[in-house]
Scaffold this motif. Structure first.
Motif, PDB file in Angstrom:
ATOM      1  N   TYR A   1       0.916  -1.282   0.240  1.00 27.16           N
ATOM      2  CA  TYR A   1      -0.215   0.189  -0.055  1.00 27.16           C
ATOM      3  C   TYR A   1       0.736   1.336   0.144  1.00 27.16           C
ATOM      4  CZ  TYR A   1      -3.286  -3.821   2.303  1.00 27.16           C
ATOM      5  OH  TYR A   1      -2.900  -5.245   2.091  1.00 27.16           O
TER       6      TYR A   1
ATOM      7  N   ALA B   1      -2.980   8.687  -1.396  1.00 28.90           N
ATOM      8  CA  ALA B   1      -3.206   8.266  -2.282  1.00 28.90           C
ATOM      9  C   ALA B   1      -1.637   8.485  -3.728  1.00 28.90           C
ATOM     10  CB  ALA B   1      -4.301   9.123  -3.708  1.00 28.90           C
TER      11      ALA B   1
ATOM     12  N   SER C   1      -0.879  13.399   0.275  1.00 29.30           N
ATOM     13  CA  SER C   1      -1.957  12.526   0.979  1.00 29.30           C
ATOM     14  C   SER C   1      -2.960  14.396   1.434  1.00 29.30           C
ATOM     15  CB  SER C   1      -1.134  13.160   2.925  1.00 29.30           C
ATOM     16  OG  SER C   1      -2.116  12.195   4.414  1.00 29.30           O
TER      17      SER C   1
ATOM     18  N   ASN D   1      -7.162   0.029   3.617  1.00 25.32           N
ATOM     19  CA  ASN D   1      -6.591   0.554   2.049  1.00 25.32           C
ATOM     20  C   ASN D   1      -6.346  -0.428   1.019  1.00 25.32           C
ATOM     21  OD1 ASN D   1      -4.956   0.340   5.242  1.00 25.32           O
ATOM     22  ND2 ASN D   1      -4.340   1.675   4.287  1.00 25.32           N
TER      23      ASN D   1
ATOM     24  N   GLY E   1      -3.638  -1.909  -2.363  1.00 23.76           N
ATOM     25  CA  GLY E   1      -2.451  -1.210  -3.267  1.00 23.76           C
ATOM     26  C   GLY E   1      -2.249  -2.160  -4.396  1.00 23.76           C
TER      27      GLY E   1
ATOM     28  N   GLN F   1       3.027  10.245  -3.676  1.00 18.23           N
ATOM     29  CA  GLN F   1       2.001  10.276  -3.483  1.00 18.23           C
ATOM     30  C   GLN F   1       1.411  11.673  -2.380  1.00 18.23           C
ATOM     31  OE1 GLN F   1       2.631   7.115  -0.701  1.00 18.23           O
ATOM     32  NE2 GLN F   1       2.719   8.207   1.002  1.00 18.23           N
TER      33      GLN F   1
ATOM     34  N   SER G   1      -6.958  10.940   3.265  1.00 16.61           N
ATOM     35  CA  SER G   1      -6.918   9.769   2.182  1.00 16.61           C
ATOM     36  C   SER G   1      -5.565  10.112   1.984  1.00 16.61           C
ATOM     37  CB  SER G   1      -7.269   9.885   1.267  1.00 16.61           C
ATOM     38  OG  SER G   1      -6.944  11.285   0.100  1.00 16.61           O
TER      39      SER G   1
ATOM     40  N   PRO H   1      -1.293   1.288  -8.376  1.00 18.91           N
ATOM     41  CA  PRO H   1      -1.380   2.465  -7.578  1.00 18.91           C
ATOM     42  C   PRO H   1      -1.666   1.873  -5.918  1.00 18.91           C
ATOM     43  CG  PRO H   1      -3.647   0.774  -8.674  1.00 18.91           C
ATOM     44  CD  PRO H   1      -1.874  -0.086  -9.040  1.00 18.91           C
ATOM     45  N   LYS H   2      -1.639   2.973  -5.555  1.00 19.97           N
ATOM     46  CA  LYS H   2      -2.048   2.782  -3.859  1.00 19.97           C
ATOM     47  C   LYS H   2      -3.082   3.634  -3.517  1.00 19.97           C
ATOM     48  CE  LYS H   2       2.049   1.175  -4.226  1.00 19.97           C
ATOM     49  NZ  LYS H   2       2.744  -0.179  -3.736  1.00 19.97           N
ATOM     50  N   LEU H   3      -4.049   3.442  -2.716  1.00 17.75           N
ATOM     51  CA  LEU H   3      -5.023   4.158  -1.825  1.00 17.75           C
ATOM     52  C   LEU H   3      -4.848   3.880  -0.599  1.00 17.75           C
ATOM     53  CD1 LEU H   3      -6.716   6.133  -1.850  1.00 17.75           C
ATOM     54  CD2 LEU H   3      -8.573   4.878  -2.691  1.00 17.75           C
ATOM     55  N   SER H   4      -5.112   4.875   0.259  1.00 18.33           N
ATOM     56  CA  SER H   4      -5.284   4.535   1.547  1.00 18.33           C
ATOM     57  C   SER H   4      -6.813   5.501   2.440  1.00 18.33           C
ATOM     58  CB  SER H   4      -4.298   4.492   2.582  1.00 18.33           C
ATOM     59  OG  SER H   4      -3.803   3.660   2.347  1.00 18.33           O
ATOM     60  N   LEU H   5      -7.353   5.168   2.979  1.00 17.17           N
ATOM     61  CA  LEU H   5      -8.703   6.116   3.155  1.00 17.17           C
ATOM     62  C   LEU H   5      -8.821   5.865   5.079  1.00 17.17           C
ATOM     63  CD1 LEU H   5     -11.910   4.990   0.657  1.00 17.17           C
ATOM     64  CD2 LEU H   5      -9.787   6.652   0.529  1.00 17.17           C
TER      65      LEU H   5
END
Length: 682
Positions: A143, A403, A392, A449, A451, A390, A401, A432-436
């Motif tokens: 991630y 990303a 935030s 998460n 990724g 990246q 978030s 791609p990577k994404l964290s909420l």
């Protein structure tokens, strides 16, 4: 850690940017030191990341340096051979072999060695000096945009200190032939600090054939750690040689042919050395924080192993040697800054990572470490470059978030002693990577998460068309193997003194590609899926007691159907650890670690399994004045006769059928042992 860096970057931006809700430097210090338990709430991007502080590392009783990594929740570190060989790693439903999907860096240098003579991602941590470790940071799952090759299961970075609070002179002695001496200190020099350390270590172990393990380690560093520009330059040197008692067949022990601590081929062993020169620089300006890390490293390894005994060669035996010599160079660049967009504070990071490996490796048939014939020799040049971005964004008070996107490009050039196995390959991959992140509510934060990640395959496998052992045609494999991860979790500090996390994860691999160093070929296998849950808690109810506990459960399966079965051999299912430490009780301190290593399937249909393994290590110390400590360490205090690792395959002992016998092969846990360490500060 990334969020802390970006917050610091915000401190050097114009006042208008600081007013957008970015914490001040004093607020960061309060979170990190004044409220240690709460510091990850509001800063972490997932439930599975964390930092192990120097004091926590110091409290661990480790039989070998690589076991410091067991401070990472859900990770098991073991050994199936001699002390000089890289450890075996298990985590998140993986038998990670020597590091195939676990990215390990020490002081900014990648430890995993790609296209290695013994196994892809080979990660030898024997050069670690625990007393110099500043902290350990871990991230799990694919991630994180700044983590590239080998990071599908997770990544670990261990840093070294720039300065010691006092000089260290340590001497340790124990049974099983253990001796260790260490001298380390640091001195101010001009505007900076010089740090040095030297270590000597010998050990025989409990084996019938003494390991005769001899190791030297040395570190020399100059650093400047004040002002807008901070840097260090570090030289490291390591060398070792040893005899090894590899895994042995269960039937040989049951029949009385050998002791559980014996060997079929007592001439197995190896030698290794590693020398590196590295530098790191960090510059803070009105535009953000720029970091540069570069290093060059030379390593040389020769392993002598015999896992099948007399199956292939009834006369001379099946011992073989794997040779790997390489020069590795790398440079990592990153720039982090904070700005505002549409009224939102945005933290940004861009980076580039370059690596070059020039490798000479080979696979030789040997007898008592003397070469009989050559199976293959290869000269490999492997280059890669990775780019990532990246950001935030704090969208609302309780929602942010993270990303990112990462692209990696690889070039392989293989010159083999068999022209049919030579060639050039190129491959690239974008993930791609994404964290909420939601909360915190009641000191509890929630994470989602997603990724993509990858691991590279051995360069030789990407060009090989003829099996060098059998002469049969084989298919080339894809250079890069994609992984896709999903996770949901939470982190809480709702109870005073407690920090706990819970994570549910899934990881899909496009193929369980593996270069089989024992045979000199690469064998692609089916796609796979891993699902699991991890829980960990760190509790510090008062100033003298800490309790650290974790448990992980995973289900690993090949996807699709196959008559052979869908279990993944060696894939770990359950693992748990409990560590308790006491300090600040007058002159006394101590700790203990209980470790549970669960069952693993050894064949695809799960008809053969390993057993559980439980071990207990501990230490007790007395402070004699302010300058001297005496520490008694005990290993395998339960004196368990369990196994450190198990495999199931076919081998042949003298007098057995030419086709061999399929059997469980194991490496036992080292028997109970003790060490006394005298540590003086000066």
């Amino acid at each position: 850690m990334l969020r802390i860096i970006l917050i610091l970057a915000g401190m050097i931006l114009p006042p208008a940017t600081q007013a957008a809700g970015i914490p001040t430097l004093n607020e960061v210090i309060v979170r990190a030191d004044g409220d240690r338990i709460n510091k990850l709430i509001g800063m972490a991007n997932s439930a599975n990341e964390g930092t192990v502080l120097k004091q926590q590392l110091k409290q661990r009783t480790v039989y070998r340096p690589g076991e410091l990594l067991e401070t990472v929740p859900g990770l098991i570190v073991t050994q199936h051979s001699g002390e000089g060989k890289a450890n075996q790693y298990f985590a998140r439903g993986f038998n990670l072999d020597h590091g195939t999907d676990l990215r390990i860096t020490v002081d900014g240098m990648l430890v995993n060695q790609r296209s290695h003579g013994h196994g892809q991602g080979y990660s030898d941590l024997n050069f670690l000096i625990p007393e110099l470790a500043s902290s350990l940071q871990y991230l799990k799952g694919p991630y994180y945009a700044d983590q590239g090759d080998f990071s599908s299961a997770g990544s670990i970075n261990m840093g070294y200190v720039n300065k010691l609070p006092a000089g260290i002179a340590s001497f340790g002695v124990g049974n099983q032939g253990f001796l260790r001496g260490l001298v380390a200190n640091s001195h101010d020099l001009g505007a900076g600090t010089v740090l040095y350390a030297a270590e000597l270590n010998t050990k025989d172990g409990p084996w019938i054939t003494a390991e005769n393990f001899k190791k030297f380690n040395a570190v020399l560093r100059y650093s400047q750690n004040t002002g807008d520009t901070r840097f260090n330059i570090t030289a490291m040197g390591y060398g070792a040689r040893w005899n090894s008692t590899d895994q042995i067949p269960l039937r040989a022990v049951a029949s009385g042919l050998i002791s559980p601590l014996g060997a079929i081929d007592p001439s197995d062993g190896g030698k290794s050395h590693r020398f590196s020169l590295s530098g790191a620089l960090q510059h803070a300006s009105g535009y953000g924080i720029t970091k540069v890390n570069l290093y060059t490293m030379h390593s040389d390894l020769a392993l002598f192993s015999n896992f099948t005994y007399f199956l292939d060669d009834p006369i001379n035996g099946d011992q073989f040697s794997q040779v790997d010599k390489r020069f590795q160079s790398a440079m990592n660049l990153s720039h982090a800054w904070v700005n505002t967009f549409a009224g939102f504070a945005v933290e940004n990071t861009v980076g580039a990572q370059f690596q070059n490996d020039v490798i000479d490796n080979g696979l030789l048939n040997t007898k008592q470490r003397q070469t009989l014939s050559i199976t293959r020799k290869d000269h490999v040049v492997e280059n890669s470059v990775g780019f990532y971005y990246q950001n935030s964004v704090q969208w609302m008070e309780k929602f942010r978030s993270v990303a990112g996107v990462r692209t990696d490009l690889y070039w392989f050039d293989v010159n083999s002693d068999n022209s049919a196995n030579s060639g050039k390959r190129y491959d690239d991959i974008t993930n791609p990577k994404l964290s909420l992140i939601f909360g915190p509510w009641a000191k509890t934060e929630y994470y989602l998460n997603y990724g993509g990640g990858f691991h590279s395959n051995d360069a030789r496998g990407t060009t090989t068309t003829i099996d060098p052992k059998s002469g049969e045609p084989v298919g080339r494999v894809n250079p890069l193997v994609r992984s896709t991860g999903y996770e949901a979790g939470l982190r809480t500090a709702i109870i005073p003194g407690l920090q706990a996390s819970l994570a549910f994860f899934r990881l899909d691999l496009a193929s369980e590609l593996l270069f089989v160093g024992d045979a000199g070929t690469t064998e692609p296998s089916r796609p796979s899926k891993r699902e699991g849950v991890e829980i960990s808690a760190f509790y510090m109810p008062n100033s003298w007691l800490t309790v650290d506990v974790d448990y992980a459960l995973a289900k690993a399966r090949f996807t699709g159907s196959d008559p052979a079965g869908n279990h993944i051999p060696g894939a770990i299912q359950g693992v748990g650890k409990l560590a308790i430490a006491i300090d600040n009780l007058g002159p006394f301190f101590g700790s203990m670690q209980l470790r549970y290593f669960g069952k693993r399937p050894l064949v695809e249909d799960n008809r053969v399994q390993s057993d559980n393994t439980v071990t207990l290590n501990g230490q007790f110390g007395i402070k004699v004045g302010k300058k001297l400590q005496v520490v008694l360490q005990g290993f395998n205090l339960l004196n368990t006769k369990a196994h450190a690792i198990d495999y199931f395959y076919t081998s042949r002992l003298p007098g057995e059928p030419a086709s061999g016998v399929a059997d469980k092969h194991f490496h036992p846990i080292e028997s109970r042992s003790f060490r006394v360490n005298l540590v003086a500060n000066f």
